[in-house]
Motif scaffolding. Structure first.
Motif, short mmCIF file in Angstrom:
data_model
loop_
_atom_site.label_atom_id
_atom_site.label_comp_id
_atom_site.label_asym_id
_atom_site.label_seq_id
_atom_site.Cartn_x
_atom_site.Cartn_y
_atom_site.Cartn_z
N THR A 1 60.82 -9.23 -1.22
CA THR A 1 61.30 -10.50 -1.79
C THR A 1 62.64 -10.91 -1.18
O THR A 1 62.90 -12.10 -0.99
CB THR A 1 61.42 -10.39 -3.31
OG1 THR A 1 62.27 -9.30 -3.66
CG2 THR A 1 60.05 -10.19 -3.95
N ASN A 2 63.50 -9.92 -0.87
CA ASN A 2 64.77 -10.25 -0.21
C ASN A 2 64.53 -10.85 1.17
O ASN A 2 65.23 -11.77 1.59
CB ASN A 2 65.64 -9.00 -0.09
CG ASN A 2 66.22 -8.57 -1.42
OD1 ASN A 2 66.31 -9.37 -2.35
ND2 ASN A 2 66.62 -7.31 -1.52
N LEU A 3 63.52 -10.33 1.86
CA LEU A 3 63.19 -10.86 3.19
C LEU A 3 62.69 -12.31 3.09
O LEU A 3 63.02 -13.15 3.93
CB LEU A 3 62.12 -9.98 3.85
CG LEU A 3 61.80 -10.28 5.32
CD1 LEU A 3 63.04 -10.19 6.18
CD2 LEU A 3 60.72 -9.32 5.83
N VAL A 4 61.91 -12.61 2.05
CA VAL A 4 61.47 -13.98 1.82
C VAL A 4 62.67 -14.89 1.56
O VAL A 4 62.78 -15.99 2.11
CB VAL A 4 60.47 -14.05 0.64
CG1 VAL A 4 60.16 -15.50 0.28
CG2 VAL A 4 59.19 -13.31 0.98
N SER A 5 63.59 -14.42 0.72
CA SER A 5 64.79 -15.22 0.39
C SER A 5 65.62 -15.51 1.63
O SER A 5 66.09 -16.64 1.84
CB SER A 5 65.64 -14.49 -0.65
OG SER A 5 64.97 -14.36 -1.88
N VAL A 6 65.82 -14.50 2.47
CA VAL A 6 66.60 -14.67 3.70
C VAL A 6 65.91 -15.67 4.63
O VAL A 6 66.56 -16.54 5.23
CB VAL A 6 66.81 -13.31 4.40
CG1 VAL A 6 67.41 -13.51 5.79
CG2 VAL A 6 67.71 -12.41 3.57
N THR A 7 64.59 -15.55 4.75
CA THR A 7 63.85 -16.46 5.63
C THR A 7 63.96 -17.90 5.16
O THR A 7 64.19 -18.82 5.95
CB THR A 7 62.36 -16.04 5.69
OG1 THR A 7 62.27 -14.68 6.13
CG2 THR A 7 61.59 -16.92 6.65
N LEU A 8 63.82 -18.12 3.84
CA LEU A 8 63.94 -19.48 3.30
C LEU A 8 65.35 -20.03 3.50
O LEU A 8 65.52 -21.21 3.83
CB LEU A 8 63.57 -19.49 1.82
CG LEU A 8 62.09 -19.24 1.49
CD1 LEU A 8 61.89 -19.17 -0.01
CD2 LEU A 8 61.21 -20.31 2.10
N HIS A 9 66.35 -19.19 3.31
CA HIS A 9 67.73 -19.62 3.54
C HIS A 9 67.94 -20.01 5.00
O HIS A 9 68.60 -21.03 5.30
CB HIS A 9 68.69 -18.50 3.15
CG HIS A 9 70.13 -18.81 3.48
ND1 HIS A 9 70.89 -19.71 2.76
CD2 HIS A 9 70.94 -18.34 4.49
CE1 HIS A 9 72.10 -19.78 3.29
NE2 HIS A 9 72.15 -18.97 4.33
N ASN A 10 67.40 -19.21 5.91
CA ASN A 10 67.53 -19.51 7.34
C ASN A 10 66.86 -20.84 7.70
O ASN A 10 67.39 -21.62 8.51
CB ASN A 10 66.91 -18.38 8.18
CG ASN A 10 67.72 -17.10 8.11
OD1 ASN A 10 68.88 -17.10 7.68
ND2 ASN A 10 67.11 -16.00 8.53
N ILE A 11 65.70 -21.09 7.10
CA ILE A 11 64.98 -22.34 7.37
C ILE A 11 65.82 -23.54 6.93
O ILE A 11 66.00 -24.51 7.67
CB ILE A 11 63.61 -22.33 6.65
CG1 ILE A 11 62.69 -21.27 7.27
CG2 ILE A 11 62.96 -23.71 6.73
CD1 ILE A 11 61.44 -21.00 6.47
N LYS A 12 66.33 -23.48 5.71
CA LYS A 12 67.13 -24.60 5.18
C LYS A 12 68.40 -24.82 6.00
O LYS A 12 68.80 -25.95 6.27
CB LYS A 12 67.49 -24.34 3.71
CG LYS A 12 66.29 -24.37 2.78
CD LYS A 12 66.73 -24.10 1.34
CE LYS A 12 65.56 -24.16 0.38
NZ LYS A 12 65.97 -23.92 -1.02
N ARG A 13 69.02 -23.72 6.40
CA ARG A 13 70.24 -23.85 7.19
C ARG A 13 69.96 -24.49 8.55
O ARG A 13 70.70 -25.37 9.00
CB ARG A 13 70.87 -22.46 7.38
CG ARG A 13 72.21 -22.49 8.15
CD ARG A 13 72.74 -21.08 8.31
NE ARG A 13 71.78 -20.23 9.00
CZ ARG A 13 71.88 -18.90 9.10
NH1 ARG A 13 72.88 -18.28 8.52
NH2 ARG A 13 70.96 -18.20 9.75
#
Length: 633
Positions: free
Chosen positions: A614-626
């Protein structure tokens, strides 16, 4: 005037003057006619929208009730993947098996053989098929009569214009005039589902790369049908053959009793289980009809029977007509009677407007599948469409491996009963769904305990821009946490469709320690886009590039599903550039990441493993938005 109205509901003064001269009417009469016609169409649309709003209100009430019950039970709830849940499921399955055995003994019959391969868990889920055929069965002559009537209705629904179908002035979509429908087919009122329900009706037309007869054959083979619509159909089975067809292929006049589970590529939208009769009829030498209709059940009062009837097909299907050069024109009608259910707000508009499971979705999926087959079988492939692969055998092997990967992703990401999803909320407040499974026998994916974490969200970015962003190897390091900023380069790129977005690539991710090969499959049509990827073993993939079989290569895919949000009145969104904005709507993005947490199937799932995914999903979504400069969403 009617012909002009269909093209231009708001004619200008010059057009009205010209029309008045042609018809010998006063310009004022022409003007008032168009005003009255617009008012009439708007009134019909408003009645349709009012019925949708009433259904929406009922769903909101049900959702509030479900949420209150959920909160009241929260203290006693437990994670089905982490404690207690599996034992409860085994107990429930045992009870269902015992119930099924009693029913079979009472009926004095054995189950029909399924024409779709199933695991033990799937057979437990499909056990209700025997219940359906045993308890609900009608005389075969009666079923054939229902199929014949449904064929006539489908032909009428596929070919009629106004007043049965009206085109929305705002959206351009066709809307079924339900009052007119009930006048034309009064028997539909008597066969509708009891209680709160939603009627979904849609029609679409498309040209596909397959001749009509071969396409009709594919619909009557449950395995081929499921493969054609792999993103939409998670389960399928032929329960019984009501009547064998005629002709060389034995499909003309064939009638089958079938089961299908329909899905969207997100775990937050419930699947729809549908039991229906499918018939095939050759209307002319160049035209075929494939008709689906659910059989009405009388006196269905028990809870068990009611659970099997949450979704019914009113006469639906397609008219397939040969055009030229192996092409066919497909006119699709999808007409469903669906019991009211709770849908997550994110996807509510898409589902409630009928876009999620509507005709456009089916036609776009069929077009993409047939186009992929043409490109797969092609022998005169231009060099630019097969970079990095020197032989036709190598090209076919890579395309097969990519297709298997993507179909595996479709099974992993949706809300099918293949999985049991648990909703969790991360420390950052992001809602996610997590499921786990044990792979013992499938050589195509790693053996052991596998965890999948998924999250769906709305982004103010056009679907086209989002799709191109994920496909772009030069920008992979911006969102892929595992690449860790490493250089990415394509070593093979294969086209599998006319749209440049439909392609398969093998990319190498070079870090300081090693090089990793990633297989990536990109698919796009007028309804949705998908980007699926997985790391692959370099040595075995080199053999695949040379034309060797790829079926035993272990693949554990991750990826993205991108769907237009289905709302015409969204705020301005990012399109091709930061400054190019319009109101075409945003995207519903679903991300799913899978990982092998333990190679031993006997290992138990722990929260530390769940947290890492789940942390990996959160990081990926954050990277996409950034990267897309939408961090405030």
């Amino acid at each position: 005037m009617e012909a002009l109205f269909k093209e231009t509901p708001h004619p200008d003064e010059k057009q009205r003057q010209q029309l008045s001269k042609q018809l010998g009417l006063a310009p004022r009469q022409v003007k008032f006619w168009f005003q009255n016609r617009r008012t009439q169409i708007k009134a019909i649309q408003e009645r349709h929208e009012n019925s949708l709003l009433k259904a929406e209100l009922e769903k909101l009430r049900e959702e509030n009730k479900a949420m209150r019950e959920s909160f009241s039970k929260a203290a006693n709830s437990s994670c089905p993947n982490c404690g207690g849940g599996p034992d409860d499921l085994h107990l429930e399955n045992s009870k269902l098996k015992a119930e099924l055995d009693k029913l079979r003994a009472a009926l004095g019959r054995t189950p029909y053989p399924l024409q779709a391969s199933c695991s033990e868990d799937q057979e437990q889920r499909l056990g209700s098929l025997d219940f359906y055929t045993g308890v609900f069965a009608l005389e075969k002559s009666r079923i054939a009569e229902i199929a014949n009537r449904a064929t006539l209705e489908l032909q009428k629904m596929a070919t009629s214009g106004e007043p049965l179908w009206l085109r929305s002035v705002e959206t351009g979509r066709e809307i079924l005039n339900y009052d007119e429908y009930l006048k034309e087919f009064p028997q539909a009122q008597a066969s509708s589902l009891p209680g709160r329900k939603t009627i979904e009706a849609s029609r679409d037309v498309g040209i596909v790369f397959m001749d009509a007869h071969k396409l009709a054959q594919s619909f009557m083979d449950v395995g081929q049908w499921k493969e054609m619509f792999a993103c939409l159909v998670s389960k399928a089975a032929t329960v019984d053959v009501i009547r064998q067809g005629e002709g060389p292929s034995r499909i003309d006049g064939a009638i089958q009793l079938m089961f299908g589970e329909m899905q969207l590529l997100t775990p937050v939208v419930p699947t729809r289980e549908v039991y229906f009769v499918r018939s095939c009829r050759q209307l002319t030498p160049e035209k075929w009809a494939i008709v689906d209709v659910s059989v009405s059940v009388e006196d269905s009062n028990t809870e068990k029977e009611a659970s099997l009837l949450k979704c019914r097909k009113l006469p639906s299907g397609c008219i397939i007509e040969d055009t030229s050069n192996g092409h066919s024109k497909v006119t699709w009608v999808e007409h469903l009677d669906v019991s009211a259910s709770t849908v997550q707000p994110l996807f509510r508009s898409l589902v409630n407007t009928g876009l999620a499971f509507g005709a456009r979705h089916w036609v776009a999926t069929l077009q993409l599948h047939c186009e992929r087959l043409v490109f797969f079988m092609a022998t005169n492939v231009p060099t630019k469409d097969s970079l990095g692969v020197t032989t036709l055998a190598g090209r076919k092997s890579v395309l097969k491996m990519a297709q298997r990967m993507t179909q595996s992703f479709y099974r992993a990401i949706a809300a099918s009963s293949y999985h049991q999803w648990t909703k969790i909320t991360t420390k950052t407040g992001q809602d996610m769904r997590v499921s786990s499974r044990k792979n013992l026998h499938d050589p195509g994916e790693p053996t052991g305990v596998i965890v999948c974490a998924s999250s769906s969200l709305w982004l103010p970015v056009s679907p086209t821009l989002l799709f191109d962003f994920f496909r772009d190897e030069a920008r992979r390091h911006e969102w892929d946490a595992l690449s860790n900023g490493a250089h990415v380069q394509s070593i093979a790129s294969l086209s599998k469709g006319q749209d440049r977005g439909n392609s398969v690539a093998i990319q190498t991710v070079k870090t300081r320690e090693k090089s990793i090969w990633v297989l990536q499959d990109s698919c796009t049509n007028s309804y949705e886009s998908v980007v699926v990827y997985a790391p692959v073993d370099i040595n075995t993939t080199q053999l695949v590039l040379a034309g060797h079989d790829s079926s035993s290569i272990q693949i554990l895919p991750c990826g993205f599903s991108i769907i237009p949000d289905g709302v015409e009145s969204r705020p301005l969104v990012i399109t091709t550039t930061q400054d190019d904005r319009n109101s075409q709507g945003g995207s519903l993005l679903t991300l799913a990441l899978q990982t092998l947490i333990n190679p031993s199937p006997a290992a138990k799932l722990n929260m530390e493993s769940v947290d890492s995914v789940t942390n990996l999903v959160s990081v990926t979504l954050h990277n996409i938005k950034r990267s897309l400069q939408i961090e405030d969403c």
